[in-house]
Scaffold this active site. Structure first.
Site, PDB file in Angstrom:
ATOM      1  CD  GLU A  37      -2.699  -1.278   2.501  1.00  0.00           C
ATOM      2  OE1 GLU A  37      -3.468  -2.242   2.601  1.00  0.00           O
ATOM      3  OE2 GLU A  37      -2.633  -0.385   3.350  1.00  0.00           O
ATOM      4  CB  CYS A  88       3.438   7.446   3.072  1.00  0.00           C
ATOM      5  SG  CYS A  88       4.006   6.380   4.394  1.00  0.00           S
ATOM      6  CB  CYS A 122       8.439  -4.709   9.582  1.00  0.00           C
ATOM      7  SG  CYS A 122       9.910  -3.962  10.340  1.00  0.00           S
ATOM      8  CB  CYS A 173       7.699  -1.533  16.781  1.00  0.00           C
ATOM      9  SG  CYS A 173       9.359  -1.220  16.165  1.00  0.00           S
ATOM     10  CB  CYS A 191       4.277  -1.063  14.337  1.00  0.00           C
ATOM     11  SG  CYS A 191       4.354  -1.068  12.532  1.00  0.00           S
ATOM     12  CG  LEU A 195      13.780   8.388  20.725  1.00  0.00           C
ATOM     13  CD1 LEU A 195      15.025   7.542  20.523  1.00  0.00           C
ATOM     14  CD2 LEU A 195      14.198   9.810  21.112  1.00  0.00           C
ATOM     15  CG  HIS A 196       8.327   5.355  18.772  1.00  0.00           C
ATOM     16  ND1 HIS A 196       7.555   6.323  18.162  1.00  0.00           N
ATOM     17  CD2 HIS A 196       8.807   4.588  17.769  1.00  0.00           C
ATOM     18  CE1 HIS A 196       7.557   6.118  16.868  1.00  0.00           C
ATOM     19  NE2 HIS A 196       8.308   5.086  16.603  1.00  0.00           N
ATOM     20  CB  CYS A 217       1.291   6.620  11.170  1.00  0.00           C
ATOM     21  SG  CYS A 217       2.094   8.001  10.485  1.00  0.00           S
TER      22      CYS A 217
HETATM   23  N1  SAH Z   1      10.254   1.118   9.946  1.00  0.00           N
HETATM   24  C1  SAH Z   1      10.428   2.497   9.868  1.00  0.00           C
HETATM   25  C2  SAH Z   1       9.482   3.203   8.923  1.00  0.00           C
HETATM   26  C3  SAH Z   1       8.042   2.759   8.897  1.00  0.00           C
HETATM   27  S1  SAH Z   1       7.039   3.137  10.285  1.00  0.00           S
HETATM   28  C4  SAH Z   1      10.351   3.116  11.253  1.00  0.00           C
HETATM   29  O1  SAH Z   1       9.956   2.442  12.180  1.00  0.00           O
HETATM   30  O2  SAH Z   1      10.754   4.267  11.386  1.00  0.00           O
HETATM   31  C5  SAH Z   1       6.664   4.864  10.127  1.00  0.00           C
HETATM   32  C6  SAH Z   1       6.321   5.540  11.439  1.00  0.00           C
HETATM   33  O3  SAH Z   1       5.009   5.214  11.906  1.00  0.00           O
HETATM   34  C7  SAH Z   1       7.275   5.119  12.533  1.00  0.00           C
HETATM   35  O4  SAH Z   1       7.685   6.220  13.289  1.00  0.00           O
HETATM   36  C8  SAH Z   1       6.414   4.199  13.333  1.00  0.00           C
HETATM   37  O5  SAH Z   1       6.909   4.028  14.607  1.00  0.00           O
HETATM   38  C9  SAH Z   1       5.077   4.872  13.275  1.00  0.00           C
HETATM   39  N2  SAH Z   1       3.967   3.988  13.666  1.00  0.00           N
HETATM   40  C10 SAH Z   1       3.881   2.659  13.508  1.00  0.00           C
HETATM   41  N3  SAH Z   1       2.716   2.188  13.994  1.00  0.00           N
HETATM   42  C11 SAH Z   1       2.042   3.252  14.476  1.00  0.00           C
HETATM   43  C12 SAH Z   1       0.746   3.415  15.078  1.00  0.00           C
HETATM   44  N4  SAH Z   1      -0.070   2.388  15.273  1.00  0.00           N
HETATM   45  N5  SAH Z   1       0.377   4.663  15.433  1.00  0.00           N
HETATM   46  C13 SAH Z   1       1.182   5.718  15.198  1.00  0.00           C
HETATM   47  N6  SAH Z   1       2.398   5.627  14.625  1.00  0.00           N
HETATM   48  C14 SAH Z   1       2.828   4.400  14.264  1.00  0.00           C
HETATM   49 FE1  SF4 Z   2       8.978  -2.230  11.501  1.00  0.00          FE
HETATM   50 FE2  SF4 Z   2       6.730  -1.048  12.310  1.00  0.00          FE
HETATM   51 FE3  SF4 Z   2       8.867  -1.090  13.897  1.00  0.00          FE
HETATM   52 FE4  SF4 Z   2       8.902   0.455  11.692  1.00  0.00          FE
HETATM   53  S1  SF4 Z   2       7.532   0.707  13.466  1.00  0.00           S
HETATM   54  S2  SF4 Z   2      10.520  -0.913  12.420  1.00  0.00           S
HETATM   55  S3  SF4 Z   2       7.668  -0.848  10.299  1.00  0.00           S
HETATM   56  S4  SF4 Z   2       7.691  -2.889  13.215  1.00  0.00           S
END
Ligand code: SAH
Ligand code: SF4
Length: 377
Positions: free
Chosen positions: A96, A109, A116, A120, A123, A225-226, A345
């Site tokens: 997508e 995007c 992946c 995380c 995600c 970072l988160h 996102c």
């Molecule tokens: N793997 C890469 C790029 C893809 S994720 C990364 O982690 O940076 C793109 C962004 O969306 C990342 O910052 C990710 O942490 C965030 N993201 C993923 N799941 C999310 C969710 N459920 N709500 C808000 N942001 C999210």
């Molecule tokens: Fe992978 Fe999602 Fe973590 Fe980005 S946020 S590294 S896409 S698992």
């Protein structure tokens, strides 16, 4: 598709590889530039129509190569102007791509992998597991499809896409070579001509590859970072156990120092209620980022079923942002766009458990009704 699989797909050749390809044919460098323009600016997939190339060259190319375009199986428009494309890729999966129009720019995007491996905890892509890397053609194909959707066939395309963010599915630094080649195409004047400031790679912190990235390209960097301390980040972003925050921030600073201009990193921070959105987290974050030129992008968590996390109230989000601003950081809140079409996102793979079936549904729908929306390229 199988009888054409032997042919080289020119859609996926970076500018350097396109030159090498034409050099092998005994042709000059400018042929590569002409070809890039035909493909990426005019969207011309047919060698016969490339009238500035000699007939024998066109005939030779038809024998050995092809321009194989992604197949769009579904397109969606959000009420807010956001657009989403679902494309079929080899092996039966679907990817997508999302376009987000804003007043002064249009951001695409783009995905780098199917699934992946980094898992995380918040995600939905991570929950899906890892399937495979996307090829260069599949990555740049997403830009191609979006760019061409804004123009009439045969015309030079309009520049609706001003920014690309590698923030779709996947961890781009774990598909390094293909992502770099695709970003070279995004920035090449004969292809998409985007400014290096407007092509952004987002990583969850694959530190050794961040070093390597700075040696080969100078795109903008976003760091997911988160969490402001290792204990919490280990839970949310498991790769932190391998490359903890201190190393990640050091790698970010080194990357910025390698850039020829003064650019800031984007720090992405997804806010989850009661998890990482307390004032003390904001205080720790300000400390962690003290020496890093950056802008902080706060992303209120986008929920998906069974995620176990909640999006914080606006007041909590503002409180977090205002604290950072009071410490002289640039802090913005990412507005949720396109969530009525599951394009926000972390929603890119849609409803997690339903994902595979959903992709199949798109594909089956197209196969069954054979409607033209399946071939809107
Ligand atoms: N793997 C890469 C790029 C893809 S994720 C990364 O982690 O940076 C793109 C962004 O969306 C990342 O910052 C990710 O942490 C965030 N993201 C993923 N799941 C999310 C969710 N459920 N709500 C808000 N942001 C999210
Ligand atoms: Fe992978 Fe999602 Fe973590 Fe980005 S946020 S590294 S896409 S698992």
């Amino acid at each position: 598709m199988s009888e054409t699989n032997q042919k080289i797909n020119l859609l996926g050749l970076s500018p350097a590889k396109m030159e090498a390809f034409f050099a092998d044919l005994g042709e000059k460098k400018f042929r590569a530039q002409q070809m890039l323009k035909w493909i990426h600016q005019y969207g011309e997939p047919n060698f016969d129509n490339m009238t500035n190339m000699s007939k024998p060259l066109r005939a030779r190319m038809s024998e050995i190569c092809e321009i194989r375009l992604p197949e769009v199986v579904y397109e969606d428009f959000s009420k807010d102007g956001t657009r989403k494309w679902v494309m079929r890729v080899d092996g039966g999966s679907a990817i997508e791509t999302v376009y987000i129009p804003e007043k002064d720019r249009g951001t695409l995007c783009v995905s780098s992998q199917i699934g992946c491996s980094l898992d995380c905890s918040f995600c939905s892509t991570g929950k899906q597991g890892f399937n495979r890397d996307l090829s260069v053609a599949e990555i740049i194909g997403q830009v191609y499809v979006a760019a061409m959707s804004f123009h009439e066939p045969g015309e030079r395309r309009e520049r609706k896409i001003t920014n690309v963010v590698m923030m779709g599915m996947g961890e781009p630094l774990l598909n390094f070579d293909n992502v770099v080649d695709a970003m070279q195409l995004m920035m090449d004047d004969n292809a998409y001509g985007l400014s290096k400031r407007r092509v952004t790679l987002s990583t969850s912190g694959v530190v050794p590859m961040m070093e390597k990235l700075g040696d080969v390209i100078d795109v903008s960097l976003a760091v997911s970072l988160h969490a402001p301390n290792d204990e919490l980040r280990n839970q949310l972003v498991p790769i932190n156990k391998k490359y903890p925050i201190k190393e990640l921030i050091a790698a970010t600073n080194r990357y910025l120092n390698k850039l020829p201009d003064r650019r800031k990193a984007t720090i992405e921070y997804t806010l989850m209620e009661g998890v990482n959105d307390e004032l003390e987290h904001a205080e720790q974050l300000a400390e962690v980022l003290r020496d890093t030129p950056c802008k902080i992008n706060l992303i209120p968590f986008n929920p998906f079923p069974n995620s176990g996390y909640k999006r914080p109230s606006n007041n909590r989000v503002y409180r977090f942002r205002d604290y950072l601003i009071s410490k002289n950081f640039i802090a913005t809140i990412r507005s949720t766009r396109g969530d009525d079409i599951d394009a926000a996102c972390g929603q890119l793979v849609g409803r997690v458990e339903d994902r595979t079936r959903r992709s199949e549904r798109y594909i089956n729908a197209v196969q069954l009704d054979d409607s033209p929306r399946g071939n809107s390229v």
